[in-house]
Structures are given as structure tokens and as C-alpha cells.
Design a protein around this motif. Sequence first.
Motif, PDB file in Angstrom:
ATOM      1  N   ALA A  49      -2.398  15.005 -22.955  1.00 59.01           N
ATOM      2  CA  ALA A  49      -1.997  15.439 -21.488  1.00 59.01           C
ATOM      3  C   ALA A  49      -1.885  14.281 -20.459  1.00 59.01           C
ATOM      4  O   ALA A  49      -2.735  13.329 -20.308  1.00 59.01           O
ATOM      5  N   LEU A  50      -0.751  14.116 -19.653  1.00 57.26           N
ATOM      6  CA  LEU A  50      -0.495  13.211 -18.807  1.00 57.26           C
ATOM      7  C   LEU A  50      -0.871  13.625 -17.255  1.00 57.26           C
ATOM      8  O   LEU A  50      -0.790  12.630 -16.643  1.00 57.26           O
ATOM      9  N   ALA A  51      -0.899  14.763 -17.225  1.00 62.14           N
ATOM     10  CA  ALA A  51      -1.351  15.160 -15.859  1.00 62.14           C
ATOM     11  C   ALA A  51      -2.287  14.477 -15.060  1.00 62.14           C
ATOM     12  O   ALA A  51      -2.238  14.098 -14.026  1.00 62.14           O
ATOM     13  N   PRO A  52      -3.512  14.233 -15.926  1.00 59.51           N
ATOM     14  CA  PRO A  52      -4.594  13.491 -15.237  1.00 59.51           C
ATOM     15  C   PRO A  52      -4.253  12.095 -14.775  1.00 59.51           C
ATOM     16  O   PRO A  52      -4.920  11.521 -14.072  1.00 59.51           O
ATOM     17  N   TYR A  53      -3.186  11.580 -15.401  1.00 63.35           N
ATOM     18  CA  TYR A  53      -2.667  10.237 -15.049  1.00 63.35           C
ATOM     19  C   TYR A  53      -1.776  10.103 -13.904  1.00 63.35           C
ATOM     20  O   TYR A  53      -1.140   9.093 -13.697  1.00 63.35           O
ATOM     21  N   THR A  54      -1.709  11.143 -13.191  1.00 66.75           N
ATOM     22  CA  THR A  54      -0.620  11.317 -12.224  1.00 66.75           C
ATOM     23  C   THR A  54      -1.448  11.853 -10.826  1.00 66.75           C
ATOM     24  O   THR A  54      -2.171  12.720 -10.948  1.00 66.75           O
ATOM     25  N   TRP A  55      -0.808  11.346  -9.787  1.00 69.52           N
ATOM     26  CA  TRP A  55      -1.205  11.772  -8.375  1.00 69.52           C
ATOM     27  C   TRP A  55      -0.862  13.350  -8.235  1.00 69.52           C
ATOM     28  O   TRP A  55      -1.892  14.274  -7.669  1.00 69.52           O
ATOM     29  N   PHE A  56       0.102  13.928  -8.756  1.00 68.91           N
ATOM     30  CA  PHE A  56       0.466  15.290  -8.614  1.00 68.91           C
ATOM     31  C   PHE A  56      -0.138  16.152  -9.503  1.00 68.91           C
ATOM     32  O   PHE A  56      -0.347  17.539  -9.331  1.00 68.91           O
ATOM     33  N   ARG A  57      -1.070  15.619 -10.688  1.00 75.67           N
ATOM     34  CA  ARG A  57      -1.710  16.339 -11.628  1.00 75.67           C
ATOM     35  C   ARG A  57      -1.001  17.712 -12.328  1.00 75.67           C
ATOM     36  O   ARG A  57      -1.496  18.608 -12.480  1.00 75.67           O
ATOM     37  N   VAL A  58       0.353  17.315 -12.443  1.00 77.20           N
ATOM     38  CA  VAL A  58       1.077  18.335 -13.163  1.00 77.20           C
ATOM     39  C   VAL A  58       1.842  17.475 -14.486  1.00 77.20           C
ATOM     40  O   VAL A  58       1.849  16.224 -14.525  1.00 77.20           O
ATOM     41  N   GLY A  59       2.233  18.313 -15.307  1.00 78.84           N
ATOM     42  CA  GLY A  59       3.237  17.813 -16.542  1.00 78.84           C
ATOM     43  C   GLY A  59       2.596  17.999 -17.838  1.00 78.84           C
ATOM     44  O   GLY A  59       1.507  18.140 -17.957  1.00 78.84           O
ATOM     45  N   GLY A  60       3.584  17.918 -18.656  1.00 76.29           N
ATOM     46  CA  GLY A  60       3.083  18.150 -20.190  1.00 76.29           C
ATOM     47  C   GLY A  60       2.459  16.644 -20.776  1.00 76.29           C
ATOM     48  O   GLY A  60       2.375  15.875 -20.118  1.00 76.29           O
ATOM     49  N   PRO A  61       2.303  16.929 -22.159  1.00 77.26           N
ATOM     50  CA  PRO A  61       2.013  15.758 -22.653  1.00 77.26           C
ATOM     51  C   PRO A  61       2.679  14.628 -23.240  1.00 77.26           C
ATOM     52  O   PRO A  61       3.873  15.033 -23.525  1.00 77.26           O
ATOM     53  N   ALA A  62       1.947  13.600 -23.608  1.00 82.54           N
ATOM     54  CA  ALA A  62       2.939  12.359 -24.344  1.00 82.54           C
ATOM     55  C   ALA A  62       2.604  12.760 -25.499  1.00 82.54           C
ATOM     56  O   ALA A  62       1.615  12.982 -26.225  1.00 82.54           O
ATOM     57  N   ASP A  63       3.919  12.448 -26.478  1.00 85.63           N
ATOM     58  CA  ASP A  63       3.591  12.581 -27.996  1.00 85.63           C
ATOM     59  C   ASP A  63       2.814  11.552 -28.453  1.00 85.63           C
ATOM     60  O   ASP A  63       1.526  11.820 -29.034  1.00 85.63           O
ATOM     61  N   VAL A  64       2.745  10.424 -27.989  1.00 89.19           N
ATOM     62  CA  VAL A  64       1.622   9.449 -28.095  1.00 89.19           C
ATOM     63  C   VAL A  64       1.355   8.547 -26.708  1.00 89.19           C
ATOM     64  O   VAL A  64       2.321   8.298 -25.990  1.00 89.19           O
ATOM     65  N   LEU A  65       0.245   8.427 -26.477  1.00 86.57           N
ATOM     66  CA  LEU A  65      -0.285   7.662 -25.293  1.00 86.57           C
ATOM     67  C   LEU A  65      -0.663   6.394 -25.806  1.00 86.57           C
ATOM     68  O   LEU A  65      -1.983   6.115 -26.550  1.00 86.57           O
ATOM     69  N   ALA A  66      -0.298   5.124 -25.254  1.00 87.77           N
ATOM     70  CA  ALA A  66      -0.936   3.954 -25.938  1.00 87.77           C
ATOM     71  C   ALA A  66      -1.389   2.854 -24.695  1.00 87.77           C
ATOM     72  O   ALA A  66      -0.487   2.937 -23.805  1.00 87.77           O
ATOM     73  N   SER A  67      -2.529   2.278 -24.951  1.00 88.14           N
ATOM     74  CA  SER A  67      -2.943   1.575 -24.031  1.00 88.14           C
ATOM     75  C   SER A  67      -3.254   0.218 -24.718  1.00 88.14           C
ATOM     76  O   SER A  67      -4.476   0.180 -25.249  1.00 88.14           O
ATOM     77  N   PRO A  68      -2.226  -0.702 -24.700  1.00 92.97           N
ATOM     78  CA  PRO A  68      -2.609  -2.001 -25.342  1.00 92.97           C
ATOM     79  C   PRO A  68      -3.605  -2.869 -24.813  1.00 92.97           C
ATOM     80  O   PRO A  68      -3.994  -2.748 -23.825  1.00 92.97           O
ATOM     81  N   ALA A  69      -4.451  -3.634 -25.820  1.00 85.68           N
ATOM     82  CA  ALA A  69      -5.370  -4.422 -25.337  1.00 85.68           C
ATOM     83  C   ALA A  69      -4.910  -5.896 -24.392  1.00 85.68           C
ATOM     84  O   ALA A  69      -5.819  -6.096 -23.382  1.00 85.68           O
TER      85      ALA A  69
END
Length: 298
Positions: free
Chosen positions: A16-36
Motif C-alpha cells: 500500500a502506498l497510501a500511508p506514504y502520502t499526505w492524502f492517505r489515498v491510493g492503491g499499492p505498488a507492485d514493488v516498493l523498493a528502498s535502496p540502502a
Amino acid sequence: MIDLPAFRGRLSYDTALAPYTWFRVGGPADVLASPADEDDLAYLLSALPAEVPVTVVGVGSNIIVRDGGVRGVVIRLGGRGFGAVETAADHRVIAGAAALDASVAKAAAEAGIDGLAFLRGVPGAIGGALRMNAGAHGGETRDVLIEAQGFDRAGRRVRFDKAAMGFSYRHSQAPDDVIFTRAEFQGRPGERAEIEAEMARISAAREASQPIREKTGGSTFKNPPGGKAWQLIDAAGCRGLVVGDAQVSQMHCNFLLNRGAATAADIEALGEEVRRRVLETSGVTLEWEIKRIGYARG
Ligand SMILES: Cc1cc2nc3c(=O)[nH]c(=O)nc-3n(C[C@H](O)[C@H](O)[C@H](O)COP(=O)(O)OP(=O)(O)OC[C@H]3O[C@@H](n4cnc5c(N)ncnc54)[C@H](O)[C@@H]3O)c2cc1C
């Protein structure tokens, strides 16, 4: 699943991407990547097949993620590898793309570096400030940038000086595939106490004029040449207008709000209705400032 044996950062699927946005809406990312770190980001980009779409997000203060989510890989740079802020000789400041604009303003003030206080008023991170030429209270990113660095879709390091960034109002012409990782800014000598007092004024002015504690995306539309988007929206009778659980802010009518249960579709439909009414009343076509990413549901 994607095969990235040497990746050292975090990968999650159908996230889910909603928690990463100020609006708190929206669907998921197929893949969410956070490089080191930067090397890890370069590896990720070079190892991903060219046909996999890549999207970068900052702290999500200027985006609407649509309800169907985002295909491919969404990259979010984390504070650990990309959040450092350093001050350097000649009143320069070097900041990672994940550093919050407010932290950069604070570090500059503490070092007696003036010129970056405006960043106190922008609730994003430096990567978003570079992409959007963020600005407030008489200052803009382009006023202070020396150089931005990042990586292209193939994982090659790229550098842009101020001219190459092609800045205009809330826009940079740097190629769309570039993921910024750091920036160097030029400040000027100043007095810490005075800079901090200016930052406090900026903070108070925003508290008084913007719904900064709401689920919002900041200014929805760019100000048209010679005009103010909020005035046109007000004149079109849109203050307080509602679609689903999305509403035009009563406090600042260029801000849209998620009152709690809005979908991305509600917010986008509200924005489009505002554009339609403004065109009808003033003959002006408002241009979205907020970036809309991903696909509608269904
Ligand atoms: C209450 C509120 C007030 C605001 N006030 C202002 C204001 O006064 N002035 C102003 O300019 N803005 C304002 N904004 C909008 C927003 O804060 C800025 O546009 C900010 O620069 C966005 O940064 P972000 O990290 O949140 O980026 P996001 O919203 O996550 O992304 C915005 C865009 O930047 C791109 N991006 C993000 N990180 C990177 C990166 N590392 N490399 C390449 N591209 C990247 C994204 O792909 C997207 O296109 C406000 C927003 C809110 C919610």
C-alpha cells in the motif's frame, strides 16, 4: 518476483502506498523498493529490465496515487542512506534527497547560513524540491541550487548544474527518469538568531493560512500567469465544494482535503470539477501542480 541478488535495501510486494502520502489515498505498488545507498540504487536501476516501469516518490506531499496503484517498481529513498545534511565552506549546504526541506533549513540556520529559510515552509524532501522547484515566502529551489546529482533509469550517475535543471515555476526540465539523490546549495552569510526568527514567522504564517494538519497535497493547481489559482477557484464558487469525501478547503481553496474516507478518484474528480467551473466562470484552464500517478481502479 524480481531477481536482485545483490540488492541490500528493502523490497516489498503489493505494498500500500497510501500511508506514504499526505492524502492517505491510493492503491499499492507492485514493488516498493528502498535502496540502502547510492550504489544500491545504481545496482537496482541497472539490474531491473528496461521494460519495468520505475517511479520515485518523496514524502508524498504533492502527489495523488490513484486507486488502482502503480505498476512496476516504486522507489522511496530512506533517511538512513539519503537523509544526510552537511554544511560546508563558503556557506554551502549539501543535502541528501530524503532530507526534509525543514531539516535543511534548520541546519543552515544553525550554521549561520542565510537564503534557505524558505525551505522551512515546504513539507517535502529535497528530491521533491528539485523536481518541483519548490518555493515559498519569496524563495525557490532554483535561487539556491548549485548542483543536483542522481541516477538515470540505466543506473548511470548524472549531474545537473542550475542551468541544466531548466527550472521554471514548480517545474524542472531534468529528464523524467532521473532519480535525484543529493543537492548542493549556495547560501550567504547570516545571523542564526535572525534566520531562526524568519523561520518562526514562516511557520506561523502557514499555520494561519493553510490546512497543514489535514490530509492534503498542498497547492493543487499552479497559479496561472498574472493570477492566483485560489482567487479563480473562489470566484467560481468552489470553496467548500465536496465530491465523495473529498472537499475544497474552506481555509485555502487551492487545497483539496481528504476528510477521512475519500478515494483518489474522489479527489481527482473534485479537482477536475474545480477546473471545469473555473474555465466556465473565468475562461482560465488551471494546470495541475499535484502529480497524479498510477491507474484508476478497475
Ligand atoms: C500542507 C502543504 C503545503 C505545501 N506548501 C508548499 C509550498 O509552499 N511551496 C511548494 O513549492 N510546495 C508546497 N507543497 C507541495 C510539496 O511539499 C512540494 O512540492 C515538495 O517539494 C514535494 O516533495 P515530496 O518529497 O513530498 O515529493 P512527492 O510529493 O513525493 O513527489 C513530488 C514529485 O517529485 C518527484 N520526486 C520526489 N522525489 C524525487 C527524487 N528523489 N528524484 C526525482 N524526483 C522525485 C516525484 O516523482 C513527483 O513527481 C505543500 C504541500 C503540502 C501538503
